[in-house]
Design an enzyme around this catalytic site. Structure first.
Site, short mmCIF file in Angstrom:
data_model
loop_
_atom_site.label_atom_id
_atom_site.label_comp_id
_atom_site.label_asym_id
_atom_site.label_seq_id
_atom_site.Cartn_x
_atom_site.Cartn_y
_atom_site.Cartn_z
N HIS A 1 -7.99 -36.84 46.45
CA HIS A 1 -7.08 -35.83 47.06
C HIS A 1 -6.74 -34.72 46.07
CE1 HIS A 1 -6.22 -38.93 50.17
NE2 HIS A 1 -6.27 -39.75 49.13
N SER B 1 -15.86 -8.29 34.62
CA SER B 1 -15.20 -7.47 35.64
C SER B 1 -15.27 -6.01 35.21
CB SER B 1 -13.74 -7.91 35.77
OG SER B 1 -12.95 -6.87 36.28
N LYS C 1 -12.10 -10.77 31.73
CA LYS C 1 -12.67 -11.71 32.71
C LYS C 1 -14.05 -12.24 32.33
CE LYS C 1 -11.35 -12.76 36.35
NZ LYS C 1 -11.25 -12.04 37.62
N GLU D 1 -20.66 -19.42 42.10
CA GLU D 1 -20.14 -18.89 43.37
C GLU D 1 -21.27 -18.49 44.32
OE1 GLU D 1 -15.97 -16.73 42.37
OE2 GLU D 1 -17.68 -16.04 41.22
#
Ligand code: ARG
Length: 437
Positions: A154, A275, A281, A288
């Protein structure tokens, strides 16, 4: 340029010609189309349907087309309906009139069926080879990083595991994927060449001969099924979808673990991006994209399932729509396996952070209950005692092992000095892991 003008009085509309043409994508089948034709022509000679001389001329012509394509001398483009028309018309240009005999005792329906079976079988074998490579990478990563870390259910801290156990779960998943592909290949390994349009042929052909030449296990049993079966593509697409689902889950974990909040891993610079506005970043774009492309492969499976659902026997042109989804899915899967393999091979595991994360979150609570059970308490009662201890620990901001023996004894007399060794994280993991693998 067409193979079937004879029956028509007026020309096909240009719109229709473009709509109907599959050359822009089925050109990928050129190799399989040529080896399929060579096997077919050799069989025609063996059965005395063509002379040896005719067969040799056609085979030489097909081989020279193959090398011209490979060397870039012949481009697969132009005003052709599909790769099969392209081949036949170019064969006639190369060897003359005898080229017109190539299509004896054959239809484009069994021709395209044999091309796709061969192409998809070779590609599935390529996927299996690539899975073998990534399985090796996962094993090394696991063996080099047997560090303890929190295991979650969970998304809440549950029990202590090792990074090796965690990553080897993906080894099991991908091993099943390999089995799924191997089984799909076993089922699909039948030769549809010789089914012709749908009803076989009146010529006395030899399907066993082309089956051996093209290295299939056996000829298909039923002609109408042979030309209109696309189950094998659906099975492969299902297996590809499951591979992508596994990669998507792994990508999700890599993305999560590389956040500052977790800080368990670092994805290498090679597979991260920056970025344009935020200088600090490092984005996990490779992971992804793999997660994103999973939707695309599922879409390819759904597309073909939907195409096939209403098609009566036997061949219908709808089936031309099998190619783009299959090509897209297999290319995507191959790319994703390669990227994931490199990303895992260059992954930095932050062992100390994983190890330290174990100390908070009561990951030894289950083992503390097991301790009381070993001393004679029923598990349900032990569960409740440890639950009460956890409430106290939360109030005092302490771990279970940070309570002294008197504090523990105030919950149960059964606690003795040996509890600390029993609930030590390294000890709990080595007891638990014994029965795995
Ligand atoms: N381009 C077609 C396909 O991919 C080849 C088979 C054409 N057969 C036919 N009867 N028109 O399905």
């Amino acid at each position: 340029m067409k193979l079937w003008g004879g029956r028509f009085l007026s020309k096909e509309s240009k719109l229709m010609e473009d709509f109907n043409s599959s050359l822009s994508f089925d050109k990928k089948l050129y190799y399989e189309d040529i080896i399929g034709s060579i096997a077919h022509v050799k069989m025609l000679a063996k059965c005395n349907i063509l002379t040896n001389e005719e067969s040799k001329t056609i085979v030489n012509g097909l081989n020279s087309i193959m090398s011209d394509i490979k060397e870039g001398k012949l481009k697969i483009e132009g005003d052709y309906e599909d790769i099969h028309s392209f081949m036949e018309i170019n064969l006639i240009k190369t060897v003359g009139e005898v080229g017109k005999k190539l299509h004896t005792a054959r239809s484009r329906n069994d021709q395209v069926a044999v091309d796709m079976r061969l192409y998809s079988k070779y590609k599935a074998l390529d996927v299996i080879d690539n899975l073998d490579i990534i399985l090796g990478t996962i094993k090394i990563l696991g063996n080099e990083n047997a560090v303890i870390m929190p295991g979650y259910t969970h998304m809440q801290r549950a029990q202590v595991v090792t990074f090796k156990q965690h990553i080897m779960a993906y080894y099991s998943m991908l091993s099943r994927d390999k089995k799924r592909l191997t089984s799909a290949i076993e089922i699909m390994d039948e030769n549809p060449l010789g089914c012709c349009a749908l009803a076989g042929t009146t010529y006395d052909t030899d399907r066993e001969f082309t089956t051996k030449e093209l290295e299939f296990k056996k000829p298909v049993d039923n002609f109408m099924d042979g030309v209109s079966d696309r189950d094998y593509l659906l099975e492969l697409l299902s297996a590809f979808s499951i591979i992508m689902m596994h990669f998507s889950r792994l990508s999700e974990e890599l993305i999560l673990w590389s956040t500052k909040e977790f800080n368990f891993i670092e994805i290498s610079d090679e597979f991260s991006t920056g970025s344009s506005i935020m200088p600090q970043k490092r984005n996990p774009d490779a992971a992804e994209l793999i997660r994103g492309k999973t939707g695309r492969v599922y879409g390819d499976l759904m597309s073909l399932l939907t195409t096939m659902k209403g098609i009566p026997l036997a061949y219908n042109k709808d089936m031309q729509e099998d190619k783009e989804p299959f090509f897209d899915a297999v290319d995507t899967v191959l790319k994703c396996i390669k990227i994931m393999n490199e990303m895992l091979g260059t992954l930095k595991i932050k062992k100390d952070n994983m190890h330290n994360a174990v100390k908070r979150g009561f990951l030894n609570a289950t083992e503390a209950a097991d301790y009381l059970v070993n001393k004679g308490m029923a598990f349900r009662d032990a569960h409740s005692v440890i639950g009460n201890i956890v409430i106290t620990c939360e109030k005092k901001n302490k771990a279970i092992e940070e309570l002294n023996l008197d504090e523990l004894k105030s919950f149960s007399d059964l606690f003795e000095e040996d509890v600390y060794e029993f609930i030590d994280y390294e000890n709990t993991i080595s007891r638990g892991i014994k029965k795995e693998m």
